[in-house]
Every structure is written in structure tokens, then in C-alpha cells.
Design an enzyme around this catalytic site. Structure first.
Site, short mmCIF file in Angstrom:
data_model
loop_
_atom_site.label_atom_id
_atom_site.label_comp_id
_atom_site.label_asym_id
_atom_site.label_seq_id
_atom_site.Cartn_x
_atom_site.Cartn_y
_atom_site.Cartn_z
N ARG A 1 0.86 -1.19 0.00
CA ARG A 1 0.00 0.00 0.00
C ARG A 1 0.89 1.23 0.00
O ARG A 1 1.73 1.41 0.88
CB ARG A 1 -0.93 0.02 1.21
N GLU B 1 4.60 7.09 2.46
CA GLU B 1 5.43 5.89 2.62
C GLU B 1 4.88 4.76 1.78
O GLU B 1 3.76 4.82 1.27
CB GLU B 1 5.49 5.46 4.09
N ASN C 1 4.18 0.74 2.08
CA ASN C 1 4.09 -0.39 3.00
C ASN C 1 4.22 -1.69 2.22
O ASN C 1 3.42 -1.95 1.31
CB ASN C 1 2.75 -0.39 3.73
N SER D 1 -2.62 -2.96 6.07
CA SER D 1 -3.88 -3.29 6.74
C SER D 1 -5.08 -2.61 6.10
O SER D 1 -4.95 -1.75 5.23
CB SER D 1 -3.79 -2.92 8.21
N LYS E 1 12.02 3.02 5.58
CA LYS E 1 12.12 4.45 5.29
C LYS E 1 13.44 4.78 4.61
O LYS E 1 13.53 5.64 3.75
CB LYS E 1 12.02 5.27 6.57
N LYS F 1 11.56 10.85 10.78
CA LYS F 1 10.92 9.52 10.80
C LYS F 1 11.91 8.45 11.20
O LYS F 1 12.97 8.33 10.59
CB LYS F 1 10.36 9.19 9.42
N GLU G 1 7.95 0.92 11.96
CA GLU G 1 6.62 1.03 11.38
C GLU G 1 5.57 1.13 12.48
O GLU G 1 5.88 1.00 13.65
CB GLU G 1 6.30 -0.22 10.54
N GLY G 2 4.34 1.36 12.06
CA GLY G 2 3.22 1.23 12.99
C GLY G 2 2.64 2.53 13.48
O GLY G 2 1.67 2.54 14.20
N ARG H 1 -7.91 7.45 4.74
CA ARG H 1 -8.00 7.70 6.18
C ARG H 1 -8.10 9.19 6.42
O ARG H 1 -7.38 9.97 5.79
CB ARG H 1 -6.75 7.15 6.90
#
Lengths: 543, 543
Positions: free
Chosen positions: B197, B213, B215, B220, B378, B432, B436-437, B519
Site C-alpha cells: 500500500r 510511505e 508499505n 492493513s 524508510k 521519521k 513502522e506502525g 484515512r
């Protein structure tokens, strides 16, 4: 007594199924199990399980099963890991498909959708049921639809049959008052909508299908019940080979579709495109998703708007327009669908009774009208079971015979002969009050005590009850899922057949069998309502 | 700051959306509202709302909107009762369609399906997004799929680019160790499955689409995201006329279907009908229904069994068979789908690292392989943004230009010139970490402080971070639904485009754009993860 087993380690839920004096005593204890959180793989999906798997259950007594068909579902013959996987998958399926209720441990779950959700209680596997009795129950649905309509037209019969009940039961009395008023003004109900459910049990002793009751108001679970059948078909599609069961033996269940179709057709008959369908609801309703399925389908399939109102809100916002239209909050109402108003608890003040009367006076289609509602009382059920009463309403002798075949023994308490017999052998009878909603029936020694107390008092109070032949249903082994836990036990089941009836003047638009509701409860409980906490939703496996 | 408004009166939920230092300061306070529990009727479904409805909002300042398109969605122009009805209906829709997560206030909701459910946070209406930028993002998906695969083949590039990071970031270091071992044994990955993604924001200043970014592990919300688009299309189908919005402007979202198709095709390529797909999961997972949609579709549509295992369980139950097959609990694994293993927290002991290595050594299709995983760091994102690096992996100049166009400014901290600039104007940068997360980025004055601290220490610690150009996204008015409450506020959105890539040796089987995730978060929050509690699921409304 059975043992509850949990996926969950939460302490906020009630994990036990309440127990009451039993239909039959349970001869053995089901096995207790430790539950992992994740399902484990089966070594082969095509694993043919046989009685070898019982070797894992050496410490557990066998269930005494009362029917050879039930052996098919005896969980002792299934691999334990297989059952765990099915349980996990079923809980997931329920979550993804809206098989949900509000969790009573979350305060707002009965008022706010989307919060405090928990899966509805359900049986892990469908319940064996003889195909012949299934067909018999299905055939009865349109006959009962017709019977309700015919009886509802005989206002005198309703008033006279319920005259003694009226003196002792305040709730029935108030309903009869509204009914009287409608008779006085000669109120016409051209469009007549019935969404009924006739409930049956299989009596083990007589091997016959016997009617428990006929619901003419707020026949619940049409929304969720069709989902449970779909869940069981899905389970057997995937695990059928391993279980030795065939998904094709679970009859398709179109209860939600049929109720929606009937409501939509009634809306069309009312013929006001700007009017809506109003659901009369309780202020708190943890079984709201069952109702929401109907609303969503009405909107998505028929572009019909539904609104939800309590009786108190109808009193506050409702008015009768000169042309007889009911307007609530300025909105014309085409159809009133009662999911409240069946119990005295729904009428805490005069406000609710005013609302009930207002609605009855309007031209809106009522589901049910006051007369349909009264036909569903226990007393009318008992009157209809008397000799030559069905013949007053129906002509066809075959149909009359079919209806009568499913009637259990039903008596009023002023029959001193039957009262004496019931005091002698209380275990053969159930005492039923007029009230709906479950939880009020009287069994066992309490029957004797209550009858003796009523006789001693010498009042008219006995008219608040009827006596019914006690049914001894077939027992089978079942796995009941509740709050993420399973409970293995002996269980009995009650089959409800939905009926949808719609007539506009002389034109019968629908008279259908409309899906079914199977409820299964541990056999040590006497009460039947899923919402009341003693039973789970189930479906039929034809044997 | 906005005000949260509740259908719910529960006190067990967290009703506020956390606030952080802001992208832009909010110039006004959104309106506060009292919430009834039941929706009320609209006087007409075809009511054309206009700015008259603002007369109800006289005490509220207008939002300062940064785009004229956003005006379409300014909730001030909508009738308040209309919004309440939409909110109620949307909460019902979410419940009936599985748009759910585990409620963190219920302990077992992260381990037991079917209990402690609450609707996933969602935006009441879709988010306006320019069609040109939407097309641009969609076109990039197959290019990034291809790029990930190409970069993953260059083990030397990955090891060298991450060599400084390795010295200071233990997690990346352990991943690189596994990667090195695979290089040493010359491990071949014939079947390569990527479910990626790529996340973007629209920069208000440059009017450009910039990548946040990429993924490559555990991308998810493919399961729930397609539902939100469906919810919004359903809302606009019913209420579109009243809102002045067209459901046809919400692009269909096939993210769940595409992920399932990719997983199923990978399973087919592996070519062992008895093998299963293994989901690597966290022991507690409140976003489990997002994952379960994929499992259920794999079973129902493709008859493929999935199992769920934690890394620790794989270590305990897993073994490598002589032919390279991974067996877990005796069950052959065809595909490993990681929904855990992206954060150091998933590796509390050596057990988890042993499991990760074991899986990498096997012949199972990994989604992702260790090299795909590393491409998503990253640091690699920053390396790829350097001049002439894309050209090492791709030939087509147009495609290279398209990819580069979406790259924001990205720098390593050993660039002393950029470090100096960031200390001077920290508001223009984001720091950054490799991890992740969500929840770990550094903004504002903290950028200056952290940089100065790192310079003072003079260690290699700076290699654990990259600097990124700060994006100033377009702000719009939004209504965020969470725990049965709404929250009206200024919001910003991040668009994720899913990509599915499958290759077996030289045969590219899939290289698709695969739906999207929108989002939306209140603009006073810097962090983006829905699961982390700062954002809601949304969908696109093309403008």
C-alpha cells in the site's frame, strides 16, 4: 447440568445458562474442555470422523439420547479440534454477517447502534428434525394465517371468550376496551397485515407435533433467524464431509425476505408514496439488529423509509388528520409494525395507552390490529381448541382436521375436573398466564400450589390462566454458543413457522409460509425466549 | 479543537480524538450538538437543503476551508436532522455488514471473535479528492509493485543502503541478518507475492500528490476499507439528493477481493492442494475482522483453509521438512501472510526471530519475503529518492518520471546541510524513525531538539532516522464517527492505494492496482494510524 466453556476470559458476561426445574432430568454430565484462543489445523479436511473419536472422551458418560436421529448430532462422535475450529469460524461468521445483539453488560447497547455488540446466541450445528413433521408444520402456516383473519372478524366471539379474563387481567382488559371502541365506531380495516409465528414442539410420547402458541404480535427473530440457517449451511458446506452431514438438509430460511416483502406490499396497498413504515419499539432494545435487518432491506430493496418510535413518542408526536391519516412528527404513516406493546411493561402510563388507541383509530395498516392482537391470546388459543369452535370460522374439513391435529390439550381453570387432575398430577400440565414474552409459565409442584391457592381464594383470578397439556419434547445433544463460550448439554428445541398474510378488502395478496425459527435450549430450562437468556437460535436439519 | 458528540451515554469508551501539535491551527470551533437516541423523520426525502439550514448554526463560526471543493462537504450546509439520520443509519449499516473492530474496553475482544464488538471508526461522508490526483495515484500502483520486486532482487543495494541503519537500529539489523543468511545460501524465491500500500497526501502549497510511505508488510484495512466505500455509496444512494452528492462519484473499492485473489493465486502457484494459508498474527488483535474478511472469502470463494499463528506458535509448532516445505502443527503451509512482524514489539524474545528465520528458509510463499520487507523501510524510500537511483532498477523513462513526481523531499541526517536547515526551520520537516506502525514521528520543535541532541552526542544514532519534507495537506470539514459518537472538525486525509503483485519465475501473474484506503484524521493530530486512535476510515469522492 452442563458445563460452560469459554473462548473468552472476560468476567463481565454471564456465561451460564440458567437452569429451571427440568422437562427430563439429565442423566449425565457433558465433558469439560479447555479452550485455546486460536483454532488449530485439522490434519485433513476430508477426515472421516467415526466413533473412534470417542476414545478421547473416556472419562465422560455417554448421553442417553431419546432418538436415533439425534445420534447424528451427538458431539461425542466429533473430533474435538474440529468442533473448536467450527466454533471459531462460526463466531467470525456471526460477526461479519450481523448475527448480533446488544451486550447487556454495555449500558448503551440497547439504544445506540454499533456499540456494545456481541454475537447472538446460536447452536453450533443445526437441530435434527423429522421431515414429515417439518412438512406438517409448514402446511399449517397459511391455515393459521387464514384462521387469525377469520377469528379477528368476529368481534363478539373475541369479547365473549375474553370476558372472564377481562375481569382479572388488566392488560387484556385495556386491549378489549380499545377493541370495543373500534366495534362501536364500526372501524373498518380494509388492509389487513399479519406477521405471525406458530410455535411447535415434538412430543416424544405421542410422536406428534403440538402447537405451543400462536404469536400475532411482534413475532421476533425473522431478521436473525434466516442468518442462522445461512451460517449452518455455510458450516456444513465447509465441514460437512468431516461431520458426516449434508448442507442440503438445512432448509433455506427466507424469514427476513418474506417479512420485508409483506411490509413493502402493505405499504404499496396503502398507496401514499410519501408515507413511511413506523416500527413501534421499546426504548431499550438489545435485539435491535433483528429489527434493523428489516429496515435496511426495506430501504435498499424497496426504497421505503422506516422510522422507530416508542409508544410514548407516538403519544407525544402523533396526531390523527381529518382524513384518518396518522401523522407522527409531521410524517404520514403507512404501516405500523409493532415490536413493542405485547407486554404490560410496555405501558407504564396512560400515555402509551393513548398512543395505542390513536394508532388503532387511524387508517394506517396495523401489524397487528387490535383484533389480530387479541386472537393471539392464550385464552383464544384455548377456546379454538374446544370442540366445534374451529368449524365456526373455517369450512374445509381437511384443513380443520390438520389444525386440530396440532392442538395440545388446553383447558380453562373453571373446568373443575381438569383442575382436580392437575392438582393430582401437576407434572403433566403447564399453567400459562395471558401475558406474552416468556418467563411467566408455571410448572411442576408450583402448578398444584397455585391451583390450590386460587381455589382457596375463590376469586375470579383463575381466569388469568389456562392449563395446557405438558409436552415432553425429544432431547438431543447440542452445543450452544453464547458470549464466545460453548456449552455442551442435553437440549430441546421449539420450531416456529412464520406466516405472512396480507389482504386488501376481498383480495388476498399474500398468504405464505415465511421461513422459520428454531430455538434450542438446555433441557433443564423450562423457559423458551432467546432474549430472556435461556435459549439459542438454531436451524433445522431434516432427518 | 472540535467537540465530540455522542449517541452513546456510555462512560467506558474513549470518546475524544487525541490531539497533537497541529499541521494547521483550527481557526474555529465546530458546533456542539445534543444527540437523541432515535433518528427523526425528514419531512421529505427529496428535501433540497441549502444554506438556509445554516440559520440553525448562528452561534458557530464558519470553517475556513482551504479548497472550494471542500465546500461541498462543509457540514454547516446540511440539515442537522438529516445528518443525525445518516449517522444512525450508518451505525446500523456498519453493524450488519461487519465493519467492526474489537472494543479495547472489553479485555477478550482482541482474542475471541464475536465478543466486545464496536463499529470501526469511519467518516460519515466520503472525502473530496481531485480526480486528476486520484488517477495519478492509481497509475502509480503497478509501477511501485514492479519497483519493489526489482529492488528486492538487489541484495547488495539493500545491505549497503541499510548498513548505517543496521548499526543503530536493532530491529533492522536482525532483519538484515536473516537477509544475509538467505544471500549466503543463495535462497531462491520463485513465487513472489506482494500486497503493498502506497500512502499519499495532497500538498496544499504545491498542489501535488506526495508519497508518505510505501508499505510492503501487513498493509492493513484491505478488508474493512472496501466496506467503507460500500457504506458511503449506500448513504449517497439513499440521501444523495438531500445532500447534493452523487453516489457514482465514490469509486468502487475492491481491496478485499483483490487481496483474496492474490493470496488464492499464490496458493495455486504453490501447487499443494493439501497446504493452507497461514496468517501470522499478533496474540491480541482488535483489528481482527479486517483479517477475517480475507479468511472467510478465501474459504467461501476458493475453498482454501487459513490458519492463524503467532510468531511464537510458529517457533513451537513449525518444522522444515527435507523438501523445504514448512509444516506447522503438522500442516503444510503454502502461503505465509504477515499481519504481524513489522514492529520490534512483535519480537519480544529469540523465539520470534527463530520463527521468522524458519519461515524464510522454507519454500512457502512469503508475503512479504525478507527482501520485500526491507524494500519498505524508510531508508530505502529515501535512497530511491536520490538522483539516478530509480534508473538502476527501471528502464522506462516515463515511468521513472511518474514515480519521481510523487517523491517528497527525503534526506538522511548525515547530510549536514539539510540538518542545519531543519534546525532553523523545523516546522518544514518531519523526522521519521525506521520503525513502522505509526506514533513514532517527530514534528515541530521536537525536530530541532532531537537533531541538536544527536549532533551533541556525535554518535551514529542519526542513522536511525530520516528527514522528510513536511507536507501541508488540504483541510476539509469532516464528521468522524467513533464509539457511536460524532466529532465534527477540520480534517486532513491520506490516500493509500493497494497494489497486488504475483510472479512465478519469469511469469508475472498479477500486477494490479487493488483498491484503496482513505484515512481521515482531525487536522490537529499528527499521527495517522486508525488503529492507533487518531483517524477514521473514509473513502474518496471524486471532484
Amino acid at each position: 447440568m452442563g458445563v460452560s466453556l469459554c473462548f473468552s476470559n472476560s468476567t463481565t458476561h454471564d456465561h451460564t445458562l440458567h437452569s429451571f426445574s427440568s422437562y427430563r432430568s439429565s442423566p449425565s454430565l457433558p465433558k469439560s474442555l479447555c479452550f485455546p484462543f486460536y483454532p488449530k489445523p485439522l490434519f485433513s479436511l476430508n477426515l472421516n470422523l467415526n466413533l473412534m473419536s470417542k476414545s478421547n472422551c473416556a472419562t465422560v458418560d455417554d448421553l442417553t439420547l431419546t432418538s436415533s436421529n439425534s445420534l447424528l448430532f451427538d458431539y461425542h462422535r466429533f473430533d474435538d479440534q474440529l468442533l473448536r475450529n467450527i466454533a471459531y469460524d462460526s463466531l467470525v461468521w456471526a460477526s461479519l454477517h450481523g448475527l448480533l445483539v446488544g451486550d447487556k453488560s454495555v449500558q448503551s447497547s440497547g439504544t445506540v447502534p454499533g456499540v456494545g455488540l456481541v454475537h447472538a446466541p446460536f447452536a453450533l450445528l443445526p437441530n435434527p428434525f423429522p421431515e414429515s413433521h417439518w412438512s406438517q408444520a409448514c402446511q399449517l402456516a397459511p391455515l393459521f394465517n387464514e384462521l387469525v383473519d377469520r377469528v379477528s372478524l368476529d368481534g363478539k366471539f373475541l369479547q365473549e371468550s375474553l370476558s372472564r379474563t377481562k375481569q382479572v387481567d388488566e392488560f387484556t382488559s385495556r386491549l378489549l376496551d380499545i377493541h370495543s371502541k373500534m366495534l362501536e365506531i364500526n372501524k373498518k380495516e380494509d388492509i389487513r397485515l399479519g406477521l405471525h409465528r406458530s410455535d411447535y414442539m415434538l412430543d416424544e410420547q405421542t410422536k406428534s407435533l403440538l402447537q405451543i402458541e400462536l404469536n400475532t404480535i411482534s413475532s421476533s427473530f425473522a431478521g436473525l433467524s434466516s442468518l442462522v440457517s445461512e451460517l449452518h449451511r455455510s458450516t456444513l458446506s465447509h465441514y460437512g464431509k468431516s461431520l458426516g452431514l449434508d448442507s442440503g438438509r438445512v432448509p433455506a430460511n427466507n424469514s427476513a425476505d418474506q417479512f420485508v416483502e409483506a411490509l413493502a406490499k402493505a405499504w404499496i396497498e396503502y398507496n401514499n408514496p410519501r408515507a413511511v413504515i413506523m416500527f413501534i419499539v421499546q426504548a431499550e432494545e438489545r435485539n435491535m439488529y433483528d429489527q434493523h435487518f428489516l429496515s435496511v432491506y426495506l430501504r435498499e430493496r424497496h426504497h421505503i423509509t422506516t422510522i422507530r418510535k416508542t409508544l410514548a413518542e407516538v403519544d407525544e408526536e402523533g396526531e390523527l388528520l381529518p382524513d384518518g391519516t396518522l401523522a407522527v412528527g409531521g410524517q404520514a404513516i403507512a404501516v405500523i409494525y409493532f415490536r413493542a406493546g405485547y407486554t404490560p411493561a410496555d405501558f407504564p402510563s396512560e400515555s402509551e395507552w393513548r398512543a395505542r388507541l390513536l394508532m388503532e383509530q387511524s387508517s394506517a395498516v396495523k401489524c397487528p390490529s387490535i383484533s389480530y392482537h387479541l386472537v393471539g391470546t392464550k385464552k383464544i388459543q384455548q377456546e379454538l381448541a374446544k370442540p366445534n369452535v374451529l368449524e365456526r370460522f373455517l369450512e374445509n374439513k381437511d384443513e380443520i382436521a390438520k389444525l386440530r391435529e396440532c392442538f395440545a390439550g388446553l383447558w380453562s381453570l373453571d373446568d373443575s375436573d381438569i383442575a382436580r387432575k392437575a392438582i393430582e398430577r401437576p407434572e403433566l400440565y403447564v399453567m400459562k398466564p395471558q401475558r406474552e414474552g416468556g418467563g411467566n409459565n408455571i410448572y411442576g409442584d408450583a402448578v398444584r400450589e397455585t391451583l390450590q391457592k386460587l381455589q382457596k381464594a375463590g376469586s375470579q383470578e383463575d381466569a388469568a390462566y389456562i392449563l395446557m397439556q405438558r409436552i415432553f419434547p425429544t432431547t438431543s445433544a447440542a452445543i450452544l454458543m453464547r458470549n464466545g463460550c460453548w456449552h455442551k448439554d442435553h437440549a430441546i428445541s421449539e420450531l416456529g413457522i412464520y406466516g405472512a398474510y396480507l389482504r386488501n378488502k376481498d383480495k388476498v395478496i399474500m398468504n405464505n409460509r415465511s421461513g422459520y425459527l428454531m430455538r434450542t435450549k438446555i433441557s433443564s430450562s423450562d423457559e423458551g425466549g432467546v432474549a430472556a437468556g435461556f435459549a439459542v437460535l438454531d436451524s433445522v436439519y431434516l432427518t
